[in-house]
Write a protein that holds these residues in place. Structure first.
Motif, PDB file in Angstrom:
ATOM      1  N   LYS A  78       0.819  -1.221   0.000  1.00  0.00           N
ATOM      2  CA  LYS A  78       0.000   0.000   0.000  1.00  0.00           C
ATOM      3  C   LYS A  78       0.850   1.267   0.000  1.00  0.00           C
ATOM      4  CE  LYS A  78      -3.876  -2.278   2.278  1.00  0.00           C
ATOM      5  NZ  LYS A  78      -4.715  -2.373   3.506  1.00  0.00           N
ATOM      6  N   ALA A  79       2.139   1.116   0.257  1.00  0.00           N
ATOM      7  CA  ALA A  79       3.115   2.207   0.150  1.00  0.00           C
ATOM      8  C   ALA A  79       4.384   1.613  -0.440  1.00  0.00           C
ATOM      9  CB  ALA A  79       3.399   2.822   1.515  1.00  0.00           C
ATOM     10  N   VAL A  80       5.105   2.428  -1.213  1.00  0.00           N
ATOM     11  CA  VAL A  80       6.331   1.911  -1.839  1.00  0.00           C
ATOM     12  C   VAL A  80       7.526   1.970  -0.894  1.00  0.00           C
ATOM     13  CG1 VAL A  80       5.590   2.454  -4.173  1.00  0.00           C
ATOM     14  CG2 VAL A  80       6.911   4.148  -2.881  1.00  0.00           C
ATOM     15  N   GLY A  81       7.386   2.705   0.212  1.00  0.00           N
ATOM     16  CA  GLY A  81       8.507   2.780   1.132  1.00  0.00           C
ATOM     17  C   GLY A  81       8.164   3.550   2.383  1.00  0.00           C
ATOM     18  N   TYR A  82       9.102   3.487   3.316  1.00  0.00           N
ATOM     19  CA  TYR A  82       8.983   4.221   4.579  1.00  0.00           C
ATOM     20  C   TYR A  82      10.377   4.634   5.016  1.00  0.00           C
ATOM     21  CZ  TYR A  82       8.254   4.959   9.622  1.00  0.00           C
ATOM     22  OH  TYR A  82       8.224   5.487  10.892  1.00  0.00           O
ATOM     23  N   ALA A  83      10.522   5.881   5.408  1.00  0.00           N
ATOM     24  CA  ALA A  83      11.815   6.394   5.875  1.00  0.00           C
ATOM     25  C   ALA A  83      11.625   7.207   7.146  1.00  0.00           C
ATOM     26  CB  ALA A  83      12.478   7.251   4.800  1.00  0.00           C
ATOM     27  N   SER A  84      12.479   6.948   8.131  1.00  0.00           N
ATOM     28  CA  SER A  84      12.420   7.672   9.400  1.00  0.00           C
ATOM     29  C   SER A  84      13.668   7.334  10.203  1.00  0.00           C
ATOM     30  CB  SER A  84      11.185   7.262  10.198  1.00  0.00           C
ATOM     31  OG  SER A  84      11.101   7.971  11.417  1.00  0.00           O
ATOM     32  N   LYS A  85      14.018   8.203  11.158  1.00  0.00           N
ATOM     33  CA  LYS A  85      15.082   7.864  12.100  1.00  0.00           C
ATOM     34  C   LYS A  85      14.508   6.942  13.162  1.00  0.00           C
ATOM     35  CE  LYS A  85      18.775   9.657  15.004  1.00  0.00           C
ATOM     36  NZ  LYS A  85      19.472  10.844  15.535  1.00  0.00           N
ATOM     37  N   MET A  86      15.189   5.840  13.436  1.00  0.00           N
ATOM     38  CA  MET A  86      14.645   4.823  14.329  1.00  0.00           C
ATOM     39  C   MET A  86      15.704   4.214  15.217  1.00  0.00           C
ATOM     40  SD  MET A  86      12.187   2.716  11.736  1.00  0.00           S
ATOM     41  CE  MET A  86      12.095   3.474  10.122  1.00  0.00           C
ATOM     42  N   LYS A  87      15.244   3.704  16.344  1.00  0.00           N
ATOM     43  CA  LYS A  87      16.056   2.892  17.238  1.00  0.00           C
ATOM     44  C   LYS A  87      15.957   1.430  16.779  1.00  0.00           C
ATOM     45  CE  LYS A  87      16.811   6.244  20.341  1.00  0.00           C
ATOM     46  NZ  LYS A  87      18.156   6.761  20.685  1.00  0.00           N
ATOM     47  N   PRO A  88      16.892   0.579  17.215  1.00  0.00           N
ATOM     48  CA  PRO A  88      16.857  -0.818  16.776  1.00  0.00           C
ATOM     49  C   PRO A  88      15.535  -1.532  17.023  1.00  0.00           C
ATOM     50  CG  PRO A  88      18.987  -0.337  17.748  1.00  0.00           C
ATOM     51  CD  PRO A  88      18.133   0.889  17.972  1.00  0.00           C
ATOM     52  N   TRP A  89      14.887  -1.284  18.170  1.00  0.00           N
ATOM     53  CA  TRP A  89      13.622  -1.967  18.439  1.00  0.00           C
ATOM     54  C   TRP A  89      12.496  -1.473  17.523  1.00  0.00           C
ATOM     55  CZ3 TRP A  89      16.457   0.594  22.257  1.00  0.00           C
ATOM     56  CH2 TRP A  89      16.106   1.931  22.475  1.00  0.00           C
ATOM     57  N   ASP A  90      12.689  -0.292  16.902  1.00  0.00           N
ATOM     58  CA  ASP A  90      11.683   0.215  15.965  1.00  0.00           C
ATOM     59  C   ASP A  90      11.707  -0.533  14.635  1.00  0.00           C
ATOM     60  OD1 ASP A  90      10.694   2.402  17.564  1.00  0.00           O
ATOM     61  OD2 ASP A  90      12.508   3.520  17.062  1.00  0.00           O
ATOM     62  N   PHE A  91      12.890  -1.053  14.256  1.00  0.00           N
ATOM     63  CA  PHE A  91      13.006  -1.628  12.916  1.00  0.00           C
ATOM     64  C   PHE A  91      13.379  -3.103  12.882  1.00  0.00           C
ATOM     65  CE2 PHE A  91      17.244   0.488  13.551  1.00  0.00           C
ATOM     66  CZ  PHE A  91      18.077  -0.620  13.437  1.00  0.00           C
ATOM     67  N   ALA A  92      13.738  -3.709  14.015  1.00  0.00           N
ATOM     68  CA  ALA A  92      14.275  -5.079  14.003  1.00  0.00           C
ATOM     69  C   ALA A  92      13.297  -6.090  13.409  1.00  0.00           C
ATOM     70  CB  ALA A  92      14.671  -5.497  15.421  1.00  0.00           C
ATOM     71  N   ALA A  93      12.045  -6.052  13.840  1.00  0.00           N
ATOM     72  CA  ALA A  93      11.060  -7.012  13.325  1.00  0.00           C
ATOM     73  C   ALA A  93      10.759  -6.759  11.856  1.00  0.00           C
ATOM     74  CB  ALA A  93       9.778  -6.932  14.149  1.00  0.00           C
ATOM     75  N   ALA A  94      10.571  -5.493  11.497  1.00  0.00           N
ATOM     76  CA  ALA A  94      10.221  -5.148  10.117  1.00  0.00           C
ATOM     77  C   ALA A  94      11.329  -5.533   9.149  1.00  0.00           C
ATOM     78  CB  ALA A  94       9.922  -3.662  10.012  1.00  0.00           C
ATOM     79  N   LYS A  95      12.570  -5.374   9.571  1.00  0.00           N
ATOM     80  CA  LYS A  95      13.687  -5.726   8.694  1.00  0.00           C
ATOM     81  C   LYS A  95      13.597  -7.188   8.275  1.00  0.00           C
ATOM     82  CE  LYS A  95      18.733  -5.237   8.344  1.00  0.00           C
ATOM     83  NZ  LYS A  95      19.093  -6.591   7.880  1.00  0.00           N
ATOM     84  N   ILE A  96      13.281  -8.059   9.205  1.00  0.00           N
ATOM     85  CA  ILE A  96      13.157  -9.484   8.904  1.00  0.00           C
ATOM     86  C   ILE A  96      12.014  -9.734   7.921  1.00  0.00           C
ATOM     87  CG2 ILE A  96      12.605 -11.741   9.887  1.00  0.00           C
ATOM     88  CD1 ILE A  96      13.993 -10.802  12.470  1.00  0.00           C
ATOM     89  N   LEU A  97      10.854  -9.182   8.198  1.00  0.00           N
ATOM     90  CA  LEU A  97       9.673  -9.447   7.373  1.00  0.00           C
ATOM     91  C   LEU A  97       9.800  -8.852   5.982  1.00  0.00           C
ATOM     92  CD1 LEU A  97       6.907  -8.799  10.062  1.00  0.00           C
ATOM     93  CD2 LEU A  97       7.848 -11.003   9.346  1.00  0.00           C
ATOM     94  N   LEU A  98      10.257  -7.611   5.910  1.00  0.00           N
ATOM     95  CA  LEU A  98      10.332  -6.930   4.619  1.00  0.00           C
ATOM     96  C   LEU A  98      11.417  -7.525   3.733  1.00  0.00           C
ATOM     97  CD1 LEU A  98       9.626  -3.409   6.028  1.00  0.00           C
ATOM     98  CD2 LEU A  98       8.295  -4.488   4.224  1.00  0.00           C
ATOM     99  N   GLU A  99      12.575  -7.807   4.288  1.00  0.00           N
ATOM    100  CA  GLU A  99      13.624  -8.423   3.476  1.00  0.00           C
ATOM    101  C   GLU A  99      13.219  -9.811   3.000  1.00  0.00           C
ATOM    102  OE1 GLU A  99      17.761  -6.239   4.827  1.00  0.00           O
ATOM    103  OE2 GLU A  99      17.242  -8.137   5.808  1.00  0.00           O
TER     104      GLU A  99
END
Length: 260
Positions: A200-221
């Motif tokens: 529903k979106a082509v991307g997302y960009a933001s400054k984040m801490k590790p707990w903000d992106f750790a789960a998403a990194k696994i799923l999206l990759e």
């Protein structure tokens, strides 16, 4: 590499934790929330954030006593290495949304072993949907497997962006916004990542801490979405970063904007 049966067992176990946590969230919402400021009036923490993290830490410690845990509300900064099993917890992602709207917030959990992605979970709490899986299991929304999103360009898609970065004019966010078909700002990394995962979106960009992106990194990759720093470099799982997750085409366009 873990056996698939073991991964499925861990996946089902964490899904049950998240449903338990969701039940507690709504129990706590029936009472007065205890809201505190962390660094400013825009950076909040509640008794619910703390309670959910305590619950999940206890569950992890029981399941994997030797594992390290990095959580938003406790003990972050103490883990210095990604060796062995490392769990990440974001107990209430989008705390301002949770406090002000009781909507658009997530619970996120991730497991890495020796810096390798194993399993990730993002729960859209109000919709009661859990996005979960990893490289060996694929990506699922509840019990439905999710296909990889189409490779749509920035020009042809919506982009999720950080409001503070956009307002400050940092990292070419204004140019990114103008190139896209439109900007969406939700205020929860987990919910924004879900939009990318669903196509529903082509991307997302933001400054984040590790707990903000750790789960998403696994799923999206796992589902072929690129996940790097905004200038295209590999992410350090123990450091804050301005993170970019995007389709291959949109990723190329956004990274090129960062180059002199």
């Amino acid at each position: 590499m873990m056996e698939t049966a073991t991964l499925k067992e861990i996946d089902a176990t964490v899904n049950s934790w998240l449903h338990e946590a969701r039940g507690l969230v709504y129990q706590w919402l029936q009472t007065d929330l205890q809201v505190e400021q962390k660094t400013s009036r825009l950076d909040l923490v509640t008794n619910v954030d703390k309670g959910v993290e305590q619950l999940l830490r206890a569950k992890i410690n029981n399941l994997m006593p030797a594992a390290k845990v990095i959580g938003e509300e406790n003990d972050h900064g103490q883990v210095k290495s990604m060796e062995g099993a490392v769990w990440f917890i974001d107990p209430i992602d989008g705390t301002m949304n949770f406090v002000k709207q009781h909507d658009d917030f997530a619970i996120m959990v991730a497991l890495y072993i020796d810096n390798q992605p194993i399993l990730g979970w993002i729960m859209d709490v109000t919709k009661n949907n859990i996005y979960h899986g990893g490289p060996q299991l694929g990506v699922w929304c509840n019990d439905q497997e999710m296909p990889a999103p189409d490779d749509i360009t920035l020009n042809d898609g919506l982009i999720e962006l950080s409001a503070s970065r956009l307002l400050a004019g940092e990292m070419h966010f204004e140019e990114i916004a103008k190139m896209s078909s439109g900007v969406r700002i939700i205020g929860s990394a987990g919910i924004s990542f879900i939009k990318v995962l669903e196509g529903k979106a082509v991307g997302y960009a933001s400054k984040m801490k590790p707990w903000d992106f750790a789960a998403a990194k696994i799923l999206l990759e796992t589902n072929k979405i690129l996940f790097t720093t905004i200038d295209g470099n590999e992410i350090d799982m123990l450091l804050s970063s301005t993170v970019l997750s995007a389709t291959a085409s949109a990723h190329t366009q956004i990274v090129q904007l960062q180059r002199p």
